[in-house]
Design a protein around this motif. Structure first.
Motif, PDB file in Angstrom:
ATOM      1  N   PRO A   1      56.851 108.663  31.834  1.00 27.75           N
ATOM      2  CA  PRO A   1      56.224 107.901  32.922  1.00 27.75           C
ATOM      3  C   PRO A   1      56.338 106.395  32.652  1.00 27.75           C
ATOM      4  O   PRO A   1      56.492 105.966  31.510  1.00 27.75           O
ATOM      5  CB  PRO A   1      54.773 108.362  32.888  1.00 27.75           C
ATOM      6  N   GLN A   2      56.230 105.597  33.738  1.00 30.04           N
ATOM      7  CA  GLN A   2      56.298 104.148  33.584  1.00 30.04           C
ATOM      8  C   GLN A   2      55.023 103.625  32.934  1.00 30.04           C
ATOM      9  O   GLN A   2      53.924 104.068  33.259  1.00 30.04           O
ATOM     10  CB  GLN A   2      56.508 103.478  34.942  1.00 30.04           C
ATOM     11  N   VAL A   3      55.205 102.680  32.037  1.00 31.30           N
ATOM     12  CA  VAL A   3      54.091 102.041  31.343  1.00 31.30           C
ATOM     13  C   VAL A   3      54.012 100.591  31.814  1.00 31.30           C
ATOM     14  O   VAL A   3      55.016  99.862  31.777  1.00 31.30           O
ATOM     15  CB  VAL A   3      54.274 102.105  29.813  1.00 31.30           C
ATOM     16  N   TYR A   4      52.822 100.159  32.268  1.00 31.49           N
ATOM     17  CA  TYR A   4      52.633  98.797  32.761  1.00 31.49           C
ATOM     18  C   TYR A   4      52.002  97.931  31.670  1.00 31.49           C
ATOM     19  O   TYR A   4      51.040  98.331  31.017  1.00 31.49           O
ATOM     20  CB  TYR A   4      51.743  98.798  34.005  1.00 31.49           C
ATOM     21  N   ARG A   5      52.588  96.732  31.537  1.00 30.82           N
ATOM     22  CA  ARG A   5      52.081  95.788  30.542  1.00 30.82           C
ATOM     23  C   ARG A   5      51.990  94.393  31.172  1.00 30.82           C
ATOM     24  O   ARG A   5      52.674  94.107  32.158  1.00 30.82           O
ATOM     25  CB  ARG A   5      52.997  95.743  29.308  1.00 30.82           C
ATOM     26  N   LYS A   6      51.170  93.553  30.581  1.00 30.78           N
ATOM     27  CA  LYS A   6      51.073  92.151  30.993  1.00 30.78           C
ATOM     28  C   LYS A   6      51.262  91.263  29.769  1.00 30.78           C
ATOM     29  O   LYS A   6      50.783  91.590  28.680  1.00 30.78           O
ATOM     30  CB  LYS A   6      49.726  91.853  31.654  1.00 30.78           C
ATOM     31  N   ALA A   7      51.966  90.157  29.970  1.00 39.02           N
ATOM     32  CA  ALA A   7      52.211  89.228  28.866  1.00 39.02           C
ATOM     33  C   ALA A   7      52.209  87.797  29.406  1.00 39.02           C
ATOM     34  O   ALA A   7      52.662  87.548  30.527  1.00 39.02           O
ATOM     35  CB  ALA A   7      53.536  89.530  28.185  1.00 39.02           C
ATOM     36  N   VAL A   8      51.672  86.882  28.605  1.00 40.06           N
ATOM     37  CA  VAL A   8      51.628  85.460  28.957  1.00 40.06           C
ATOM     38  C   VAL A   8      52.256  84.672  27.826  1.00 40.06           C
ATOM     39  O   VAL A   8      51.926  84.890  26.645  1.00 40.06           O
ATOM     40  CB  VAL A   8      50.176  84.987  29.206  1.00 40.06           C
ATOM     41  N   TYR A   9      53.159  83.746  28.182  1.00 44.40           N
ATOM     42  CA  TYR A   9      53.870  82.960  27.171  1.00 44.40           C
ATOM     43  C   TYR A   9      53.752  81.479  27.500  1.00 44.40           C
ATOM     44  O   TYR A   9      53.671  81.076  28.675  1.00 44.40           O
ATOM     45  CB  TYR A   9      55.346  83.366  27.117  1.00 44.40           C
ATOM     46  N   ASN A  10      53.782  80.670  26.448  1.00 41.13           N
ATOM     47  CA  ASN A  10      53.682  79.226  26.619  1.00 41.13           C
ATOM     48  C   ASN A  10      54.969  78.653  27.199  1.00 41.13           C
ATOM     49  O   ASN A  10      56.069  79.147  26.936  1.00 41.13           O
ATOM     50  CB  ASN A  10      53.390  78.539  25.282  1.00 41.13           C
ATOM     51  N   LEU A  11      54.796  77.619  27.981  1.00 39.38           N
ATOM     52  CA  LEU A  11      55.933  76.919  28.568  1.00 39.38           C
ATOM     53  C   LEU A  11      56.842  76.377  27.461  1.00 39.38           C
ATOM     54  O   LEU A  11      56.387  75.736  26.521  1.00 39.38           O
ATOM     55  CB  LEU A  11      55.434  75.764  29.435  1.00 39.38           C
ATOM     56  N   GLY A  12      58.156  76.663  27.574  1.00 36.37           N
ATOM     57  CA  GLY A  12      59.118  76.174  26.595  1.00 36.37           C
ATOM     58  C   GLY A  12      59.296  77.061  25.386  1.00 36.37           C
ATOM     59  O   GLY A  12      60.124  76.753  24.516  1.00 36.37           O
ATOM     60  N   SER A  13      58.555  78.158  25.284  1.00 36.38           N
ATOM     61  CA  SER A  13      58.669  79.039  24.121  1.00 36.38           C
ATOM     62  C   SER A  13      59.855  79.990  24.269  1.00 36.38           C
ATOM     63  O   SER A  13      60.426  80.147  25.348  1.00 36.38           O
ATOM     64  CB  SER A  13      57.381  79.833  23.933  1.00 36.38           C
ATOM     65  N   VAL A  14      60.216  80.641  23.163  1.00 38.53           N
ATOM     66  CA  VAL A  14      61.268  81.658  23.154  1.00 38.53           C
ATOM     67  C   VAL A  14      60.593  83.022  23.280  1.00 38.53           C
ATOM     68  O   VAL A  14      59.711  83.362  22.492  1.00 38.53           O
ATOM     69  CB  VAL A  14      62.104  81.583  21.865  1.00 38.53           C
ATOM     70  N   VAL A  15      61.008  83.806  24.277  1.00 38.70           N
ATOM     71  CA  VAL A  15      60.367  85.083  24.579  1.00 38.70           C
ATOM     72  C   VAL A  15      61.302  86.229  24.197  1.00 38.70           C
ATOM     73  O   VAL A  15      62.511  86.177  24.471  1.00 38.70           O
ATOM     74  CB  VAL A  15      59.997  85.171  26.076  1.00 38.70           C
ATOM     75  N   GLU A  16      60.730  87.272  23.591  1.00 39.77           N
ATOM     76  CA  GLU A  16      61.476  88.479  23.239  1.00 39.77           C
ATOM     77  C   GLU A  16      60.718  89.683  23.785  1.00 39.77           C
ATOM     78  O   GLU A  16      59.651  90.041  23.283  1.00 39.77           O
ATOM     79  CB  GLU A  16      61.659  88.588  21.723  1.00 39.77           C
ATOM     80  N   LEU A  17      61.274  90.294  24.850  1.00 40.86           N
ATOM     81  CA  LEU A  17      60.653  91.456  25.471  1.00 40.86           C
ATOM     82  C   LEU A  17      61.323  92.728  24.953  1.00 40.86           C
ATOM     83  O   LEU A  17      62.535  92.899  25.108  1.00 40.86           O
ATOM     84  CB  LEU A  17      60.789  91.385  26.991  1.00 40.86           C
ATOM     85  N   GLN A  18      60.530  93.600  24.367  1.00 38.72           N
ATOM     86  CA  GLN A  18      61.064  94.850  23.820  1.00 38.72           C
ATOM     87  C   GLN A  18      60.828  95.987  24.806  1.00 38.72           C
ATOM     88  O   GLN A  18      59.754  96.116  25.389  1.00 38.72           O
ATOM     89  CB  GLN A  18      60.408  95.170  22.480  1.00 38.72           C
ATOM     90  N   CYS A  19      61.869  96.812  25.001  1.00 37.59           N
ATOM     91  CA  CYS A  19      61.780  97.928  25.932  1.00 37.59           C
ATOM     92  C   CYS A  19      61.415  99.228  25.220  1.00 37.59           C
ATOM     93  O   CYS A  19      60.643 100.028  25.741  1.00 37.59           O
ATOM     94  CB  CYS A  19      63.108  98.094  26.671  1.00 37.59           C
ATOM     95  N   SER A  20      61.972  99.448  24.049  1.00 40.75           N
ATOM     96  CA  SER A  20      61.736 100.684  23.313  1.00 40.75           C
ATOM     97  C   SER A  20      61.755 100.391  21.822  1.00 40.75           C
ATOM     98  O   SER A  20      62.392  99.433  21.371  1.00 40.75           O
ATOM     99  CB  SER A  20      62.812 101.724  23.661  1.00 40.75           C
ATOM    100  N   ASN A  21      61.063 101.231  21.066  1.00 41.55           N
ATOM    101  CA  ASN A  21      61.094 101.070  19.612  1.00 41.55           C
ATOM    102  C   ASN A  21      62.203 101.893  18.966  1.00 41.55           C
ATOM    103  O   ASN A  21      62.297 101.991  17.749  1.00 41.55           O
ATOM    104  CB  ASN A  21      59.744 101.437  18.998  1.00 41.55           C
ATOM    105  N   ARG A  22      63.060 102.512  19.809  1.00 37.88           N
ATOM    106  CA  ARG A  22      64.196 103.259  19.285  1.00 37.88           C
ATOM    107  C   ARG A  22      65.270 102.300  18.787  1.00 37.88           C
ATOM    108  O   ARG A  22      65.463 101.219  19.345  1.00 37.88           O
ATOM    109  CB  ARG A  22      64.786 104.158  20.364  1.00 37.88           C
TER     110      ARG A  22
END
Length: 280
Positions: free
Chosen positions: A19-40
């Motif tokens: 099933p789809q999992v919903y998440r929320k994330a907030v990042y600072n302006l100008g930062s480097v973001v790394e979004l992970q989809c799976s731990n595989r």
């Protein structure tokens, strides 16, 4: 080729799809973001697809185990692997244009992962403070412009202050607080405190009386307007003079050139005959 993998996967594995999992994330302006989809790890992964829905566009980034990839975003985002081989979406220099929904589908040997991550940005406000004189009263103004989320403003002394908020089109908020200073208080002892989650520490400002605009900056536009008016009048007057002269020349009758009186000259033969008759 990647779409063949997807079709086969959904045909044979629909019954055990996660099933789809919903998440929320907030990042600072100008930062480097790394979004992970799976731990595989990437060794077990068949393909990864990121469907991204931003405010002004929709795009997709994908990669499969046969080496095929796709990127319709073309804005610096990319798929990468960390030190242990897990895939993630890399977003450099995160900005307000990167805010949106990031939907990830990761298919691996034995299953799949579905995530929807709502990503937002934290942006610091621009702060300022000053004093204004209104109806024989001194008012202190403290402003935090274009912050996301809204900043919190307070004063070093209690009093009758009013706070207003203005929502900007990009989702940022401008907050302004006005405080009427008591007559017995020295404004030099007053400070404005601004707090925002982007900062590690609060900002403290001392309001200063706004300087009156220099008379030079008032006179320059006035002189410019006067110069333009005089130049316009001069052009109009010159045109009138030229038109008047043209009209006078048109009304004066033309005179024929004077003719010179030409003395009638006798033929040479007649002249000789007359002279001879005199001497005879």
């Amino acid at each position: 080729m990647i779409w063949i993998y997807i079709s086969i996967f959904f045909f044979f594995t629909e019954s055990w799809s996660s099933p789809q999992v919903y998440r929320k994330a907030v990042y600072n302006l100008g930062s480097v973001v790394e979004l992970q989809c799976s731990n595989r790890t990437w060794i077990k992964t068949i393909f990864v697809i990121w469907n991204i829905e931003l405010k002004h566009k929709k795009c997709r980034i994908s990669f499969s185990d046969d080496g095929q990839s796709g990127d319709s975003c073309n804005d610096g985002k990319s798929l990468r692997n960390n030190s242990i081989g897990q895939s993630y979406l890399h977003i450099p220099n995160f900005s307000a244009s990167d805010v949106g929904a990031y939907k990830c589908e990761s298919v691996y040997t034995g299953g799949n992962d579905n995530y929807i991550t709502e990503v937002d940005v934290t942006a610091p406000p621009d702060v300022s403070a000053w004093l204004e004189s209104r109806s024989n009263k001194m008012v202190a103004v403290c402003r935090a412009e274009r912050g996301k989320p809204a900043a919190n403003i307070s004063w070093s002394i209690g009093g009758n202050d009013s706070v207003t908020q203005q929502q900007d089109p990009d989702g940022s908020v401008t907050v302004e607080s006005q405080l009427e200073i008591p007559e017995h208080m020295d404004p030099e002892n007053l400070t404005c405190i601004v707090r925002h989650q982007f900062w590690d520490q609060e900002k403290t400002l001392v309001p200063k009386l706004k300087e009156a605009p220099s008379m030079l900056w008032i006179l320059i536009p006035v002189i410019g307007v006067i110069f333009l008016l005089l130049a316009g009048f001069a052009v109009i007057a010159l045109k009138k003079v030229i038109i008047h002269r043209q009209c006078e020349e048109a009304d004066t009758p033309s005179k024929s050139p004077p003719t010179e009186d030409v003395e009638e000259v006798e033929p040479y033969a007649s002249y000789v005959q007359r002279v001879n008759s005199i001497y005879n």
